[in-house]
Motif scaffolding. Sequence first.
Motif, PDB file in Angstrom:
ATOM      1  N   ALA A  23      -1.649 -11.667  -9.954  1.00  0.00           N
ATOM      2  CA  ALA A  23      -2.228 -10.461 -10.540  1.00  0.00           C
ATOM      3  C   ALA A  23      -2.484  -9.380  -9.483  1.00  0.00           C
ATOM      4  O   ALA A  23      -2.477  -8.193  -9.802  1.00  0.00           O
ATOM      5  N   LEU A  24      -2.705  -9.779  -8.241  1.00  0.00           N
ATOM      6  CA  LEU A  24      -2.897  -8.806  -7.158  1.00  0.00           C
ATOM      7  C   LEU A  24      -1.578  -8.376  -6.527  1.00  0.00           C
ATOM      8  O   LEU A  24      -1.390  -7.197  -6.214  1.00  0.00           O
ATOM      9  N   VAL A  25      -0.680  -9.304  -6.333  1.00  0.00           N
ATOM     10  CA  VAL A  25       0.564  -9.019  -5.611  1.00  0.00           C
ATOM     11  C   VAL A  25       1.572  -8.274  -6.480  1.00  0.00           C
ATOM     12  O   VAL A  25       2.265  -7.371  -6.002  1.00  0.00           O
ATOM     13  N   LYS A  26       1.627  -8.610  -7.753  1.00  0.00           N
ATOM     14  CA  LYS A  26       2.627  -8.009  -8.645  1.00  0.00           C
ATOM     15  C   LYS A  26       2.540  -6.480  -8.694  1.00  0.00           C
ATOM     16  O   LYS A  26       3.567  -5.808  -8.595  1.00  0.00           O
ATOM     17  N   PRO A  27       1.363  -5.876  -8.844  1.00  0.00           N
ATOM     18  CA  PRO A  27       1.298  -4.409  -8.855  1.00  0.00           C
ATOM     19  C   PRO A  27       1.693  -3.775  -7.515  1.00  0.00           C
ATOM     20  O   PRO A  27       2.255  -2.677  -7.488  1.00  0.00           O
ATOM     21  N   VAL A  28       1.415  -4.454  -6.428  1.00  0.00           N
ATOM     22  CA  VAL A  28       1.812  -3.948  -5.107  1.00  0.00           C
ATOM     23  C   VAL A  28       3.333  -3.890  -5.022  1.00  0.00           C
ATOM     24  O   VAL A  28       3.912  -2.874  -4.610  1.00  0.00           O
ATOM     25  N   LEU A  69      10.159   6.072   5.418  1.00  0.00           N
ATOM     26  CA  LEU A  69      10.024   5.137   4.301  1.00  0.00           C
ATOM     27  C   LEU A  69       9.206   3.908   4.686  1.00  0.00           C
ATOM     28  O   LEU A  69       8.345   3.455   3.920  1.00  0.00           O
ATOM     29  N   LEU A  70       9.460   3.359   5.880  1.00  0.00           N
ATOM     30  CA  LEU A  70       8.702   2.190   6.322  1.00  0.00           C
ATOM     31  C   LEU A  70       7.230   2.532   6.508  1.00  0.00           C
ATOM     32  O   LEU A  70       6.343   1.751   6.125  1.00  0.00           O
ATOM     33  N   ASP A  71       6.948   3.699   7.096  1.00  0.00           N
ATOM     34  CA  ASP A  71       5.552   4.136   7.258  1.00  0.00           C
ATOM     35  C   ASP A  71       4.861   4.270   5.908  1.00  0.00           C
ATOM     36  O   ASP A  71       3.714   3.849   5.731  1.00  0.00           O
ATOM     37  N   ASP A  72       5.577   4.862   4.942  1.00  0.00           N
ATOM     38  CA  ASP A  72       5.027   5.060   3.604  1.00  0.00           C
ATOM     39  C   ASP A  72       4.718   3.709   2.945  1.00  0.00           C
ATOM     40  O   ASP A  72       3.649   3.524   2.364  1.00  0.00           O
ATOM     41  N   CYS A  73       5.634   2.774   3.046  1.00  0.00           N
ATOM     42  CA  CYS A  73       5.432   1.450   2.442  1.00  0.00           C
ATOM     43  C   CYS A  73       4.296   0.694   3.116  1.00  0.00           C
ATOM     44  O   CYS A  73       3.469   0.065   2.436  1.00  0.00           O
ATOM     45  N   GLU A  74       4.248   0.758   4.432  1.00  0.00           N
ATOM     46  CA  GLU A  74       3.151   0.089   5.151  1.00  0.00           C
ATOM     47  C   GLU A  74       1.807   0.683   4.741  1.00  0.00           C
ATOM     48  O   GLU A  74       0.840  -0.036   4.499  1.00  0.00           O
ATOM     49  N   GLY A  75       1.749   1.995   4.638  1.00  0.00           N
ATOM     50  CA  GLY A  75       0.520   2.656   4.213  1.00  0.00           C
ATOM     51  C   GLY A  75       0.122   2.289   2.790  1.00  0.00           C
ATOM     52  O   GLY A  75      -1.063   2.116   2.489  1.00  0.00           O
ATOM     53  N   ALA A  76       1.115   2.164   1.905  1.00  0.00           N
ATOM     54  CA  ALA A  76       0.836   1.817   0.511  1.00  0.00           C
ATOM     55  C   ALA A  76       0.203   0.439   0.386  1.00  0.00           C
ATOM     56  O   ALA A  76      -0.588   0.194  -0.522  1.00  0.00           O
ATOM     57  N   SER A  78      -1.480  -1.069   3.116  1.00  0.00           N
ATOM     58  CA  SER A  78      -2.686  -1.072   3.956  1.00  0.00           C
ATOM     59  C   SER A  78      -3.903  -0.446   3.284  1.00  0.00           C
ATOM     60  O   SER A  78      -5.027  -0.867   3.541  1.00  0.00           O
ATOM     61  N   TRP A  79      -3.711   0.561   2.445  1.00  0.00           N
ATOM     62  CA  TRP A  79      -4.863   1.252   1.855  1.00  0.00           C
ATOM     63  C   TRP A  79      -5.541   0.455   0.753  1.00  0.00           C
ATOM     64  O   TRP A  79      -6.643   0.784   0.344  1.00  0.00           O
ATOM     65  N   ARG A  80      -4.904  -0.595   0.269  1.00  0.00           N
ATOM     66  CA  ARG A  80      -5.471  -1.355  -0.850  1.00  0.00           C
ATOM     67  C   ARG A  80      -6.658  -2.199  -0.382  1.00  0.00           C
ATOM     68  O   ARG A  80      -6.512  -3.060   0.481  1.00  0.00           O
ATOM     69  N   PRO A  81      -7.830  -1.996  -0.961  1.00  0.00           N
ATOM     70  CA  PRO A  81      -9.028  -2.708  -0.498  1.00  0.00           C
ATOM     71  C   PRO A  81      -8.995  -4.209  -0.771  1.00  0.00           C
ATOM     72  O   PRO A  81      -9.694  -4.971  -0.100  1.00  0.00           O
TER      73      PRO A  81
END
Length: 98
Positions: A23-28, A69-76, A78-81
């Motif tokens: 349930a946590l990984v699927k939306p990521v 693209l890699l920076d964007d994906c890493e940030g997407a 990393s920001w998830r609490p």
Amino acid sequence: MFSGTLKIDVLLGEVHSLKQKRALVKPVLADLNRRPGVGAAEVALQDLHRRAVIGVAVVAGTHHRVIELLDDCEGAVSWRPELEVLSVHRRVRSDEDD
């Protein structure tokens, strides 16, 4: 042509089952896969409920675009609490590297 990969090792918060993990990984993964030129999947530790390894692959025409693209994906991720990033391994290749 350039390609890049990320291997992101994450620790999940209050997760007590594989169902909660999913349930946590699927939306990521869905968020990452919506981005043009990006493919993402859970690539390791599927049997552990508090850890996941997310693999990301990108393809673009320039080295600079792959890095963006890699920076964007890493940030997407990393920001998830609900996720704690433990490590990130990055690799960028050109079709001339062979």
